[in-house]
Write an enzyme that holds these catalytic residues in place. Sequence first.
Site, short mmCIF file in Angstrom:
data_model
loop_
_atom_site.label_atom_id
_atom_site.label_comp_id
_atom_site.label_asym_id
_atom_site.label_seq_id
_atom_site.Cartn_x
_atom_site.Cartn_y
_atom_site.Cartn_z
N LYS A 68 27.88 -5.43 -34.25
CA LYS A 68 29.47 -4.76 -34.99
C LYS A 68 30.50 -6.39 -35.56
O LYS A 68 30.71 -6.18 -36.33
CB LYS A 68 30.78 -4.34 -33.42
CG LYS A 68 30.19 -2.65 -33.29
CD LYS A 68 30.66 -2.23 -32.16
CE LYS A 68 30.29 -0.78 -32.47
NZ LYS A 68 31.43 -0.26 -31.25
N ASP A 105 35.66 3.77 -34.64
CA ASP A 105 36.01 3.97 -33.26
C ASP A 105 36.92 4.62 -32.61
O ASP A 105 37.37 5.53 -31.72
CB ASP A 105 35.34 2.80 -32.32
CG ASP A 105 33.94 2.73 -32.59
OD1 ASP A 105 33.33 2.97 -32.31
OD2 ASP A 105 34.13 1.08 -31.96
#
Length: 279
Positions: A68, A105
């Site tokens: 990420k 997220d």
Amino acid sequence: MSPADRYAVFGNPVRHSKSPWIHAAFAEQTQQSLQYRAVLVEEGGFTAAADAFFAAGGCGLNVTVPFKTDACGYADELTPRARLAGAVNTLARRGDGSIIGDNTDGIGLVRDMVANLGWQIRGRQALVLGAGGAVRGVLEPLLREQPARLLIVNRTAEKAAALAEAFSDLGCIEAGGFDALQGRQVDLVINGTSASLAGELPPLPARLLNEKSCCYDMMYAAEPTPFMRWAALHTAWAVSDGLGMLVEQAAESFFLWRQQRPQTGPVLAELRTVIAGGS
Ligand code: ATR
């Protein structure tokens, strides 16, 4: 099928990923023609793999552990929430060929808690456990819900303090080690540590919860995690794992790529039965 319809999730490991299943369900529901694969990328190989994917006409990527941060550096442009998160879980190729990086997220977590579970964040005493990348990724959307106070507690207290400092403009945040929990009661606990992965439980005091406390584990598994079992034992009002967050973050990625918002409820319900069945 046109190359413009190709998507993938890059991770390592990635075999366990439910993202191909979820996006296939979204595509079927919204009658979109697309292909979505899980791709195992070797450590250190993110940029080369992403270059190859987009050069071959790939349209969008999801990015999971441990890439990420690499994806954050890869994007030509970041959404404000991705910049604050310092991490990207969604890349999209735009018409001019440039790559935008987003992080869905946090909005996934908030949607699951507020819209799916009906939990209130606004005005409540909230506690986040952990101060790693997963927590950093969700702090901004959580703070936008305006909890009365957000306490970040981490085994390594300095990391919690650094996060509290970085996000201090967005709300009332405190930080500390687990000892900071002595004598406190909170309304909402979000477990963002990776303890559940190892079958471990962070050291929580027995009187942390009140009769209205809600407890959320950002992890999920076929069985309740140690944190979820602790919460139930300590009479939490409501307990959830992070499966809904997974589906909601995927829906937000799907929206970014396809400009269509799938209905998440039926997909989450079906995924729950798939996971309970062990597949
Ligand atoms: P992620 O990307 O999943 O956030 P990470 O950045 O490695 O992974 O962070 C893991 C988090 O879980 C950290 O906050 C870690 O605490 P430390 O910073 O003190 O290492 C926390 N963690 C892992 N195992 C834990 C355990 N058994 N009890 C409490 N916290 C734990």
